[in-house]
Motif scaffolding. Structure first.
Motif, PDB file in Angstrom:
ATOM      1  N   VAL A 144      18.606 -35.390  -9.431  1.00 52.61           N
ATOM      2  CA  VAL A 144      18.418 -34.127  -8.718  1.00 52.61           C
ATOM      3  C   VAL A 144      18.011 -33.013  -9.680  1.00 52.61           C
ATOM      4  O   VAL A 144      17.058 -32.252  -9.419  1.00 52.61           O
ATOM      5  N   ILE A 145      18.703 -32.890 -10.803  1.00 51.31           N
ATOM      6  CA  ILE A 145      18.380 -31.787 -11.721  1.00 51.31           C
ATOM      7  C   ILE A 145      17.051 -32.044 -12.435  1.00 51.31           C
ATOM      8  O   ILE A 145      16.342 -31.095 -12.788  1.00 51.31           O
ATOM      9  N   LEU A 146      16.686 -33.311 -12.627  1.00 50.17           N
ATOM     10  CA  LEU A 146      15.378 -33.612 -13.214  1.00 50.17           C
ATOM     11  C   LEU A 146      14.247 -33.290 -12.244  1.00 50.17           C
ATOM     12  O   LEU A 146      13.163 -32.871 -12.649  1.00 50.17           O
ATOM     13  N   LEU A 147      14.486 -33.485 -10.971  1.00 53.59           N
ATOM     14  CA  LEU A 147      13.485 -33.103  -9.969  1.00 53.59           C
ATOM     15  C   LEU A 147      13.197 -31.607 -10.040  1.00 53.59           C
ATOM     16  O   LEU A 147      12.054 -31.168  -9.905  1.00 53.59           O
ATOM     17  N   GLY A 148      14.239 -30.824 -10.241  1.00 56.78           N
ATOM     18  CA  GLY A 148      14.044 -29.383 -10.397  1.00 56.78           C
ATOM     19  C   GLY A 148      13.168 -29.060 -11.591  1.00 56.78           C
ATOM     20  O   GLY A 148      12.382 -28.108 -11.572  1.00 56.78           O
ATOM     21  N   LEU A 149      13.272 -29.875 -12.640  1.00 53.74           N
ATOM     22  CA  LEU A 149      12.457 -29.669 -13.833  1.00 53.74           C
ATOM     23  C   LEU A 149      10.998 -30.039 -13.567  1.00 53.74           C
ATOM     24  O   LEU A 149      10.072 -29.384 -14.046  1.00 53.74           O
ATOM     25  N   LEU A 150      10.799 -31.093 -12.784  1.00 56.49           N
ATOM     26  CA  LEU A 150       9.443 -31.543 -12.481  1.00 56.49           C
ATOM     27  C   LEU A 150       8.703 -30.593 -11.550  1.00 56.49           C
ATOM     28  O   LEU A 150       7.492 -30.425 -11.652  1.00 56.49           O
ATOM     29  N   LEU A 151       9.423 -29.985 -10.628  1.00 53.35           N
ATOM     30  CA  LEU A 151       8.795 -29.162  -9.582  1.00 53.35           C
ATOM     31  C   LEU A 151       8.720 -27.697  -9.979  1.00 53.35           C
ATOM     32  O   LEU A 151       8.924 -26.800  -9.168  1.00 53.35           O
ATOM     33  N   ARG A 152       8.388 -27.427 -11.211  1.00 61.38           N
ATOM     34  CA  ARG A 152       8.333 -26.048 -11.698  1.00 61.38           C
ATOM     35  C   ARG A 152       7.338 -25.204 -10.911  1.00 61.38           C
ATOM     36  O   ARG A 152       7.586 -24.025 -10.640  1.00 61.38           O
TER      37      ARG A 152
END
Length: 835
Positions: free
Chosen positions: A59-67
């Motif tokens: 979940v937190i990596l998705l936030g990083l990808l969807l900048r």
């Protein structure tokens, strides 16, 4: 806190060129967590099930990808967020799960993997802090969550190896970064030195011209008196000014070519035109910056068969400049060297009798940063030549015999006769339309030349008067108003230059008449002199009928553009529209005229800007905006003028009916422009309103609204796209933005319309149709614009739904077809074969 700020500054600098490394690493770990979890089912299951922890990481990596989807206000927190994510997903997660599973080879491998990933993701300072923070957090979390925490001894035994890996990996990375920085520095140094070498020739020419101008000037004196300059000296000054301008132009082209080649910038096919090979090659031979008359005498142009190709003239001329420069490089060591440029069937060859090249050199001659037998060259010239020829759809090759000659051959694709005829017919239509009903005065002392010019204009619908001398021309101008003056330059008594100067000084009643010089004088010198005399263009003698008409049209357009630019340059205009693409298109048109633009999304923003001290000369208001619309904003500005000054207010609307005109007048607006907005019409409206304001005029005199003023003839009713508008966007560099930003907005509006119809929301449907009307007009969706307009206007006037069924589906289908067509239009204009 200062120490933390300094530490984070190093991390920020490490990622200053963009978050690409973080995204790739996030993508790797994002997919790695689930895959590694599934692998455990192929072997003995571990004692600790870390699925919840892995899901949190995902979940937190998705936030990083969807900048890119982050709100603008939050994007400044992206790097701090990435800092925390890297600590959590790498050292904390891997060490914590290793401790929970009691160590072992797998746990040791996972920890080493986390270490090496962090070495790549941060500078050494932050890498150490991340590792220590992650390890400590994992140990604390392990102690707090495990009922029987134990420290695996095999894990502890590998700590010296782990420390050695961290130190060794960091040193290796540091050495690699230093080596890369040194290579970059050397490349920059080489490129800077090469550009300096390439610029030396035009700067030397410029220096020579300036020194020659000093010689031609009269002796200096402190006395305030006039000094005479001989006529021959004046001609010499103009010649050196013209050559100096060419030298500056060549230098700027060297810089542009180098930057374009370094950045692999493609040429824009939308700017290509049909060119005569002999004319373009002749222009290159005439305008090349020769270092001496000896060089000029060694270059010869031979035309065995002329042909037409489609391309960019400036780029082509610079290709020949490169080839001529390369050939003349060897003149000092080969005094008998000759350069022959041959125009043959679909081919232009440049052959020199220089030292030639061997086969191993020929194999790499077109590669960037390669230079054969020369010192100081960029090695970009021939790479640029190949890229230009590929963008034209052609090829360039080289043949050479060592000790004898080198020949470059440029092969061009044939132009279909039907395409050329259609192009010429379109140019003819545009030129004749520009002069329909206009009156032109032709001035030439040569009876035959004058009659030839009149004959060329005889079937164009232009009313032509003639004068056999400058004095006769002045007499005619004193009695008659002309739309254009075409004058020879060399005439007995008063020449063309003096004629133009007298007209511009107001010696006759029509000092603002556009003037075109028509002469056999060398173009680059005559153009400088004609410009100084106040002329608006130059056409060489002899010229074809179409070439003369196009030169006349350019002179007329340049004169009108200069007049309007002079009136509008330096002005400030507020553009208010809730659609960002509409604002962008109108703002670009205004900025092209030297106007400063302030954008606003709605009426409240306009009032806030103006009452907050923003100065402006005019306000462009979309009629329908959320909150405060155009009419309400205009009333507010008229009731309480900012600074007590009456601003020019122009409505932007898709409607041009009597009701819209009356509503605009009632709101206190001065005029309105219809969407899609025409640049020429916009300039005309602003120029007229601002001129009236300066002359003390109040509200403008009522007049019929213009629609598509100075635009090309409207597209046929069956046309899906307004190609002229799309080509204009391509020339302005807005085509990519239109496809990437405008089309998604168009699709969103169609979806919003469908939702409004489904929910029977009449007002929402009306507002969406209004937005669609403005959007479709601006993006060149001609058919969709007509369809939306046919629905919107009756709905607005009669306040009822359309009687026909399925109209919203028709709009959706037409929108889909339009989006595909615009994307294909962009794709078809992408350069092919670029290397």
């Amino acid at each position: 806190m200062k120490w933390i700020h300094r530490l984070f500054a190093h991390y920020k600098a490490y990622h200053q060129h963009g978050p690409l490394l973080l995204r790739y690493m996030s993508l790797l770990v994002l997919f790695g967590f689930p895959l590694l979890y599934l692998l455990r089912f192929t072997k003995t299951a571990p004692s600790y099930n870390d699925l919840p922890l892995r899901l949190v990481n995902v979940v937190i990596l998705l936030g990083l990808l969807l900048r890119d989807r982050w709100p603008e206000s939050l994007k400044r927190y992206y790097l701090p967020y990435s800092y925390a994510v890297m600590i959590i997903t790498l050292p904390l997660t891997f060490v914590f799960t290793s401790l929970k599973n009691g160590g072992g080879p797998g746990a040791i491998g996972n920890t080493f993997m986390a270490v090496f990933l962090l070495i790549l993701l941060a500078d050494w300072r932050n890498m150490v802090v991340m590792l220590l923070t992650g390890f400590a957090s994992a140990a604390v979390l392990y102690v707090l969550t495990d009922p029987d925490p134990r420290l695996p001894m095999d894990y502890v035994a590998r700590l010296p190896v782990l420390i050695a890996a961290v130190v060794g990996g960091s040193l290796f990375k540091s050495a690699l970064e230093q080596a890369t920085a040194e290579r970059v520095r050397q490349a920059y140094g080489s490129l800077a030195g090469s550009i300096a070498h390439e610029m030396r020739n035009p700067l030397t020419q410029l220096k020579h011209n300036l020194e020659s101008m000093q010689q031609a000037l009269p002796l200096p004196t402190v006395a305030s008196r006039e000094q005479a300059v001989e006529g021959a000296a004046i001609d010499e000054l103009y010649r050196h000014v013209a050559h100096g301008e060419l030298a500056v132009s060549r230098g700027l082209q060297v810089i542009a070519m180098t930057l374009d080649e370094v950045n692999a910038k493609p040429l824009d096919p939308a700017a290509f035109s049909y060119l005569s090979a002999s004319d373009a090659a002749g222009k290159a031979v005439r305008e090349y910056g020769y270092a001496s008359e000896l060089q000029r005498g060694r270059v010869r142009l031979e035309v065995s068969q002329d042909f037409v190709f489609k391309g960019d003239e400036t780029a082509f001329v610079f290709v020949l400049f490169n080839l001529i420069k390369n050939a003349l490089y060897y003149l000092p060591v080969r005094p008998q060297l000759e350069v022959v440029i041959t125009v043959a069937e679909q081919e232009i060859r440049v052959r020199d009798t220089g030292p030639g090249m061997t086969d191993d050199v020929l194999a790499h001659v077109f590669e960037p940063f390669r230079s054969a037998g020369k010192t100081g060259g960029t090695g970009l010239g021939l790479a640029y030549c190949r890229r230009v020829m590929h963008s034209f759809g052609g090829e360039i090759g080289c043949r050479s015999v060592p000790g004898e000659h080198t020949e470059f051959a440029m092969r061009f694709p044939a132009v279909a006769a039907a395409d050329l005829q259609a192009h010429q017919a379109r140019l003819w239509q545009q030129a004749t339309a520009a002069f329909a009903g206009r009156r032109v005065l032709v001035v030439d002392d040569d009876d035959t030349a004058r009659q030839y010019t009149v004959h060329k204009l005889s079937d164009t619908g232009i009313r032509v008067d003639t004068a056999s001398s400058a004095a006769e021309a002045l007499a005619l101008l004193g009695r008659t108003s002309y739309d254009l003056l075409v004058t020879d330059l060399y005439m007995p008594g008063m020449d063309g230059y003096e004629l133009a100067a007298r007209i511009r000084r107001g010696r006759v009643g029509h000092q603002d008449v556009p003037i075109l010089a028509h002469s056999s004088e060398p173009g680059h010198v005559a153009e400088v002199k004609a410009r100084k005399a106040g002329m608006d263009g130059f056409a060489s003698k002899p010229s074809s009928q179409l070439a003369l008409l196009l030169a006349m049209q350019r002179a007329l357009d340049r004169h009108q553009g200069a007049r309007r630019a002079k009136a509008l340059a330096g002005r400030t205009v507020v553009v208010a529209d809730d659609n960002s693409w509409n604002r962008r298109a109108v703002s670009t048109y205004l900025q092209q005229a030297g106007i400063a633009v302030v954008e606003a999304e709605h009426g409240e923003a306009v009032l806030a800007l103006l009452r907050g001290g923003q100065s402006c000369d005019a306000v462009l208001l979309d009629i329908h905006m959320p909150g405060l619309g155009g009419y309400q904003t205009a009333r507010a500005l008229r009731a309480d003028p900012p600074g007590g000054r009456r601003l020019a207010i122009v409505a932007m609307t898709a409607r041009s009916d009597a009701a819209a005109v009356e509503a605009a007048k009632a709101a206190g607006m001065d005029d309105f422009v219809t969407k899609p907005v025409s640049a020429a019409g916009l300039y005309e409206t602003l120029e007229r309103l601002l001129s009236q304001a300066e002359n003390g005029g109040g509200a403008v005199v009522a007049r019929e609204p213009w629609v598509g003023y100075h635009r090309a003839p409207p597209a046929p009713q069956e046309a899906l796209l307004d190609v002229d508008r799309l080509e204009n966007y391509a020339r302005l560099g807005l085509l990519d933005e239109l496809v990437d930003e405008g089309l998604p907005e168009l699709e969103r509006l169609v979806d919003t319309l469908r939702t409004a119809v489904t929910s029977i929301d009449f007002q929402g449907c009306l507002e969406t149709l209004h937005a669609l009307l403005g959007m479709t007009g601006e993006v060149g969706a001609a058919a969709l614009y007509r369809r939306v307009r046919s629905l919107y206007v009756p709905m607005l006037e009669h306040r009822r739904w359309p009687a026909e069924e399925g109209w919203e589906s028709d709009i959706g289908a037409l929108a889909k077809q339009t989006v595909s067509a615009v994307r294909k239009y962009r794709q078809d204009r992408q350069p092919t074969g670029v290397h």
